[in-house]
Write a protein that holds these residues in place. Structure first.
Motif, PDB file in Angstrom:
ATOM      1  N   UNK A 160       0.672  -1.267  -0.071  1.00  0.00           N
ATOM      2  CA  UNK A 160       0.145   0.049   0.330  1.00  0.00           C
ATOM      3  C   UNK A 160       0.811   0.912   0.147  1.00  0.00           C
ATOM      4  N   UNK A 161       2.211   0.924  -0.038  1.00  0.00           N
ATOM      5  CA  UNK A 161       3.443   2.289   0.101  1.00  0.00           C
ATOM      6  C   UNK A 161       3.756   2.411  -1.614  1.00  0.00           C
ATOM      7  N   UNK A 162       4.009   3.959  -1.457  1.00  0.00           N
ATOM      8  CA  UNK A 162       3.625   4.372  -2.750  1.00  0.00           C
ATOM      9  C   UNK A 162       5.682   5.152  -2.535  1.00  0.00           C
ATOM     10  N   UNK A 163       6.821   4.612  -3.787  1.00  0.00           N
ATOM     11  CA  UNK A 163       8.166   5.446  -3.665  1.00  0.00           C
ATOM     12  C   UNK A 163       8.050   6.119  -5.019  1.00  0.00           C
ATOM     13  N   UNK A 164       8.805   7.508  -4.723  1.00  0.00           N
ATOM     14  CA  UNK A 164       8.913   7.912  -5.535  1.00  0.00           C
ATOM     15  C   UNK A 164      10.679   8.905  -5.617  1.00  0.00           C
ATOM     16  N   UNK A 165      11.153   8.016  -6.700  1.00  0.00           N
ATOM     17  CA  UNK A 165      12.316   8.354  -6.666  1.00  0.00           C
ATOM     18  C   UNK A 165      13.000   8.696  -7.332  1.00  0.00           C
ATOM     19  N   UNK A 166      14.074   9.583  -7.035  1.00  0.00           N
ATOM     20  CA  UNK A 166      14.379  10.524  -7.956  1.00  0.00           C
ATOM     21  C   UNK A 166      15.556  10.115  -8.645  1.00  0.00           C
ATOM     22  N   UNK A 167      15.795  10.415 -10.448  1.00  0.00           N
ATOM     23  CA  UNK A 167      16.739  10.343 -11.209  1.00  0.00           C
ATOM     24  C   UNK A 167      17.112  11.139 -12.296  1.00  0.00           C
ATOM     25  N   UNK A 168      17.915  10.757 -12.773  1.00  0.00           N
ATOM     26  CA  UNK A 168      19.220  11.901 -13.770  1.00  0.00           C
ATOM     27  C   UNK A 168      19.047  11.294 -14.993  1.00  0.00           C
ATOM     28  N   UNK A 169      19.426  12.091 -16.334  1.00  0.00           N
ATOM     29  CA  UNK A 169      19.712  12.360 -16.984  1.00  0.00           C
ATOM     30  C   UNK A 169      21.544  10.805 -17.054  1.00  0.00           C
ATOM     31  N   UNK A 170      21.773  11.016 -17.863  1.00  0.00           N
ATOM     32  CA  UNK A 170      22.781   9.769 -19.050  1.00  0.00           C
ATOM     33  C   UNK A 170      23.909  10.034 -18.088  1.00  0.00           C
ATOM     34  N   UNK A 171      24.662  11.895 -18.277  1.00  0.00           N
ATOM     35  CA  UNK A 171      25.357  12.135 -17.769  1.00  0.00           C
ATOM     36  C   UNK A 171      25.347  12.368 -16.629  1.00  0.00           C
ATOM     37  N   UNK A 172      24.903  11.849 -15.663  1.00  0.00           N
ATOM     38  CA  UNK A 172      25.294  11.797 -13.879  1.00  0.00           C
ATOM     39  C   UNK A 172      26.103  10.111 -14.066  1.00  0.00           C
ATOM     40  N   UNK A 173      25.979  10.147 -12.686  1.00  0.00           N
ATOM     41  CA  UNK A 173      27.216   8.684 -12.333  1.00  0.00           C
ATOM     42  C   UNK A 173      26.066   7.901 -12.098  1.00  0.00           C
ATOM     43  N   UNK A 174      24.833   8.091 -11.083  1.00  0.00           N
ATOM     44  CA  UNK A 174      23.443   7.375 -10.627  1.00  0.00           C
ATOM     45  C   UNK A 174      22.597   7.069 -11.711  1.00  0.00           C
ATOM     46  N   UNK A 175      22.185   7.261 -12.287  1.00  0.00           N
ATOM     47  CA  UNK A 175      21.402   7.443 -13.201  1.00  0.00           C
ATOM     48  C   UNK A 175      20.818   6.453 -14.370  1.00  0.00           C
ATOM     49  N   UNK A 176      19.667   5.953 -13.754  1.00  0.00           N
ATOM     50  CA  UNK A 176      19.092   4.913 -13.933  1.00  0.00           C
ATOM     51  C   UNK A 176      18.635   4.120 -13.178  1.00  0.00           C
ATOM     52  N   UNK A 177      19.300   4.351 -11.777  1.00  0.00           N
ATOM     53  CA  UNK A 177      19.469   3.505 -10.878  1.00  0.00           C
ATOM     54  C   UNK A 177      17.893   3.068 -10.303  1.00  0.00           C
ATOM     55  N   UNK A 178      16.611   4.230 -10.768  1.00  0.00           N
ATOM     56  CA  UNK A 178      15.504   3.377  -9.942  1.00  0.00           C
ATOM     57  C   UNK A 178      15.239   2.354 -10.880  1.00  0.00           C
TER      58      UNK A 178
END
Length: 230
Positions: A119-137
């Motif tokens: 019943x919980x919701x996760x709002x995950x922040x992510x970034x474009x391909x130039x960011x080192x952690x991009x795509x983690x979500x």
């Protein structure tokens, strides 16, 4: 070996290392872009679920974006907890990793009134391909859908892309919490009405509740996990 020669060799090595690191970074960014494994999206979802979340968010948190550091202005309803004894920031062993998750789950269970994880919701922040952690979500929440974007005019115009996942399993939630604890992502946990916000970070969690009274009750429930200054 003379000192000038040593300095020259050190300079050459440093420049070579910088160039190699830069090249590797560009290659990884290109790979994320080419494979579509980054965290950016062109258009948000136009679904009933997306509209309901937007309405709930704007009703409860008007003028705020779903980033932990941007909602701390609600000081009258805000409390911070640390995730390891002694305010230690990162885990060094399996026992400390388990303690981080135990504390996260304990607080989330309390503020959600023991709601099931699905019943919980996760709002995950992510970034474009130039960011080192991009795509983690997308790696940890493959069923997440694109919700909204935020362009930070005060930070070189960086765009943050928010992905949303619900109907989670315990392993899904643990994967997100662990990634955030390792400083490999950023997320908010809430309910479908966005009535409260649980914002984990690498070292603890910030919590914003509907009222100061609820905040005080939560703080009294877990007094040993508060920062020393509290």
């Amino acid at each position: 070996m003379s000192r000038p020669l040593v300095r020259l060799l050190c300079t050459i090595w440093t420049e070579a290392s910088i160039r190699w690191t830069s090249t590797l970074w560009y290659l990884r960014a290109f790979g994320r872009w080419a494979t579509g494994s980054h965290g950016a999206f062109r258009h948000p979802a136009h679904t009933a679920e997306a509209r309901e979340l937007t309405a709930a968010w704007e009703s409860t948190w008007p003028g705020s974006e779903p980033r932990g550091f941007l909602i701390r202005e609600h000081r009258d309803r805000f409390v911070r907890f640390h995730s390891l004894p002694g305010s230690k920031r990162y885990a060094d062993n399996a026992e400390e990793c388990a303690e981080i998750l135990r504390r996260h789950h304990a607080v989330i269970t309390w503020i959600s009134d023991d709601a099931p994880v699905e019943d919980l919701v996760v709002i995950a922040a992510d970034w474009g391909p130039r960011d080192l952690v991009s795509g983690w979500s997308r790696r940890h929440l493959p069923a997440a859908w694109p919700w909204r974007q935020f362009r930070d005019a005060d930070n070189d115009g960086i765009v943050t892309y928010f992905w949303v996942a619900s109907r989670l399993s315990n392993s899904d939630l643990d994967a997100v919490l662990t990634a955030v604890a390792d400083d490999k992502g950023s997320a908010i946990v809430t309910d479908t009405r966005a009535s409260w916000l649980y914002c984990p970070y690498d070292g603890g969690a910030d919590v914003v509740l509907p009222s100061a009274l609820a905040r005080d009750a939560l703080r009294d429930q877990f007094p040993h996990w508060l920062p020393t200054a509290c």
